[in-house]
Design a protein around this motif. Structure first.
Motif, short mmCIF file in Angstrom:
data_model
loop_
_atom_site.label_atom_id
_atom_site.label_comp_id
_atom_site.label_asym_id
_atom_site.label_seq_id
_atom_site.Cartn_x
_atom_site.Cartn_y
_atom_site.Cartn_z
N ASN A 15 -4.60 -5.44 -4.60
CA ASN A 15 -5.99 -5.05 -4.34
C ASN A 15 -6.36 -5.28 -2.87
OD1 ASN A 15 -6.30 -4.33 -7.01
ND2 ASN A 15 -7.28 -6.26 -7.60
N ARG A 16 -5.91 -6.40 -2.30
CA ARG A 16 -6.18 -6.66 -0.88
C ARG A 16 -5.47 -5.61 -0.02
NH1 ARG A 16 -4.27 -11.86 -2.33
NH2 ARG A 16 -5.98 -13.14 -3.14
N ALA A 17 -4.25 -5.32 -0.39
CA ALA A 17 -3.47 -4.34 0.40
C ALA A 17 -4.15 -2.99 0.40
CB ALA A 17 -2.06 -4.24 -0.17
N LEU A 18 -4.67 -2.55 -0.73
CA LEU A 18 -5.31 -1.24 -0.81
C LEU A 18 -6.63 -1.21 -0.06
CD1 LEU A 18 -4.65 -0.36 -4.57
CD2 LEU A 18 -3.37 0.37 -2.54
N ALA A 35 1.57 -3.80 -9.09
CA ALA A 35 1.36 -5.21 -9.42
C ALA A 35 2.45 -5.73 -10.35
CB ALA A 35 -0.02 -5.39 -10.06
N SER A 36 2.80 -4.96 -11.37
CA SER A 36 3.84 -5.41 -12.30
C SER A 36 5.19 -5.50 -11.59
CB SER A 36 3.93 -4.47 -13.49
OG SER A 36 4.19 -3.15 -13.08
N ALA A 81 0.83 -1.20 0.00
CA ALA A 81 0.00 0.00 0.00
C ALA A 81 0.87 1.26 0.00
CB ALA A 81 -0.94 -0.01 1.21
N GLU A 82 1.96 1.23 0.73
CA GLU A 82 2.87 2.37 0.77
C GLU A 82 3.55 2.57 -0.58
OE1 GLU A 82 4.74 5.69 2.33
OE2 GLU A 82 3.06 4.51 3.10
N VAL A 83 3.97 1.45 -1.21
CA VAL A 83 4.60 1.55 -2.53
C VAL A 83 3.62 2.15 -3.53
CG1 VAL A 83 5.45 0.18 -4.48
CG2 VAL A 83 6.25 -0.32 -2.17
#
Length: 418
Positions: free
Chosen positions: A80-83, A61-62, A44-46
């Motif tokens: 998606n889960r992280a966000l 993701a890539s 999420a931070e990235v």
């Protein structure tokens, strides 16, 4: 996030008792889930800082797919889960979390990816006009349940909660259901064979598989001890041919009006009599004259006379070789394929000329016999012979390598014992 440590594995794991084994599995499972939740915070931070500025990738993701050596789809699911479980970036600081109760359960290591995906999917189906406090209440119920329940229970409770929030469901977009998707491709190859491929909807596919399995069953071992050595694809290919024969033989079938085959003969009469040479079957490609003889047993025939340069000089009238009345009489007399030991019913059979019409054989009952496609080809291309016995019943003479005395044989399977 609670601190977790990986327990040391005993040097001789086979000595461990069942409680030690169970504790080791559950503890490591919690460690894995906590680690995934922690990695989600990093992802999420990235994502919030911008992957392109950090690492030169277009998306988190890539980048993760390369780092973790996993598929792009799996990496996108993790992002998606992280966000969804971590604060979204906003002006002035961190924003709200999409699923805070689920995030807390994930941080504790109580739920895994399957639980999280189920809960998020249910939350996204909640109508936008539902008050936020009700939505948060639904999420808390599901997150608390997931700590001690499996995916099936979560899905059932989630469906009940959605039905309570939106009893009328979504307004249908289409007044009528869409037609099933079916695609069939037929392509002729350079070697003359045809390639068949396609896509069928679930119902049509199941019916097709059932029909091919039924018609493609192995032939039983005959009285000569010969077994069916065809592979499954070969049996299904033969089954497809049988199904086509049945469809074409239907009186209501468009185009052929129930005639099994329509043949345009573009081969000289001498070649057709001897079986040497080539022919053109219905203008789709070249076949051998022997194959043309086989097809001409039970078909409509249009003779085409060619000149020396191959130009059509005359196209004859369509001739029917076996009439519907003769076919019914054959069905009653033979009861199915007349070859010894064959179980095939009349609807799977061709009417074979014992003395071929090209050799002057008449189209009457004493010169006709029912044969399934396999035994029809065997009679045309093998060493078996068929003849009509004095009592008007067809009988078959085996080759000498099967019976040195060549004693004639009959099929008794279709006849009622008297």
């Amino acid at each position: 996030m609670p601190e977790t440590t990986i327990p040391e594995l005993p040097q001789e794991l086979w000595r461990a008792g069942k409680l030690e084994l169970a504790h080791g599995v559950t503890h490591l499972l919690q460690v894995m889930r906590v680690a995934l939740a922690g990695m989600g915070k990093y992802l999420a931070e990235v994502e919030s800082r911008g992957t392109e500025d950090l690492f030169g990738y277009g998306s988190a993701a890539s980048w993760l797919a390369d780092v973790a050596r996993i598929s792009r789809g799996d990496a996108q699911d993790m992002v998606n889960r992280a966000l969804a479980l971590n604060p979204a970036p906003s002006v002035g600081g961190a924003g709200a979390v999409f699923a805070p109760a689920t995030a807390a359960a994930a941080d504790d290591g109580a739920i895994g990816e399957q639980h999280i995906d189920l809960i998020l999917d249910i939350l996204r189906k909640i109508p936008s006009d539902v008050p936020m406090d009700e939505r948060d209440g639904v999420e808390k119920i599901l997150a608390d349940l997931a700590r001690n329940a499996g995916p099936k229970e979560i899905a059932e409770v989630g469906a009940d909660l959605l039905a309570h929030l939106d009893p009328d469901g979504n307004e249908p977009k289409d007044p009528e259901p869409k037609p099933p998707r079916r695609e069939v491709f037929v392509e002729r190859r350079k070697d003359g064979f045809w390639k068949l491929s396609g896509l069928l909807d679930p119902e049509t596919g199941a019916r097709t598989a059932a029909a091919l399995d039924a018609f493609g069953a192995k032939r039983p071992v005959d009285e000569f001890g010969q077994a069916d050595h065809r592979t499954m694809p070969q049996r299904r290919g033969d089954a497809w041919a049988d199904l086509l024969d049945l469809a074409i033989a239907c009186p209501d079938q468009p185009g052929t009006s129930g005639y099994r085959t329509l043949v345009h003969v573009t081969v000289g009469l001498d070649a057709l009599k001897t079986g040497l040479g080539t022919a053109c079957l219905d203008f789709v490609g070249r076949i051998t004259a022997r194959e043309a003889r086989l097809a001409a047993c039970d078909c409509l025939m249009i003779p085409v006379v060619l000149g020396a340069a191959g130009e059509p000089l005359d196209v004859g009238r369509m001739k029917r070789f076996v009439t519907p009345a003769q076919r019914r009489a054959l069905n009653v007399r033979d009861g199915g394929c007349a070859f010894p030991g064959c179980h095939r019913a009349p609807k799977h059979c061709h009417a074979h000329h014992i003395r071929h019409w090209a050799d002057g054989g008449p189209t009457d009952l004493r010169n006709l016999v029912l044969l399934c496609s396999f035994h029809h080809r065997l009679i045309h291309h093998g060493d078996w012979q068929v003849r009509m016995a004095p009592d008007g019943i067809p009988e078959f003479v085996p080759p000498q390598y099967l019976d040195p005395l060549q004693v004639p044989r009959r099929n008794t399977l279709h006849r009622v014992a008297t």
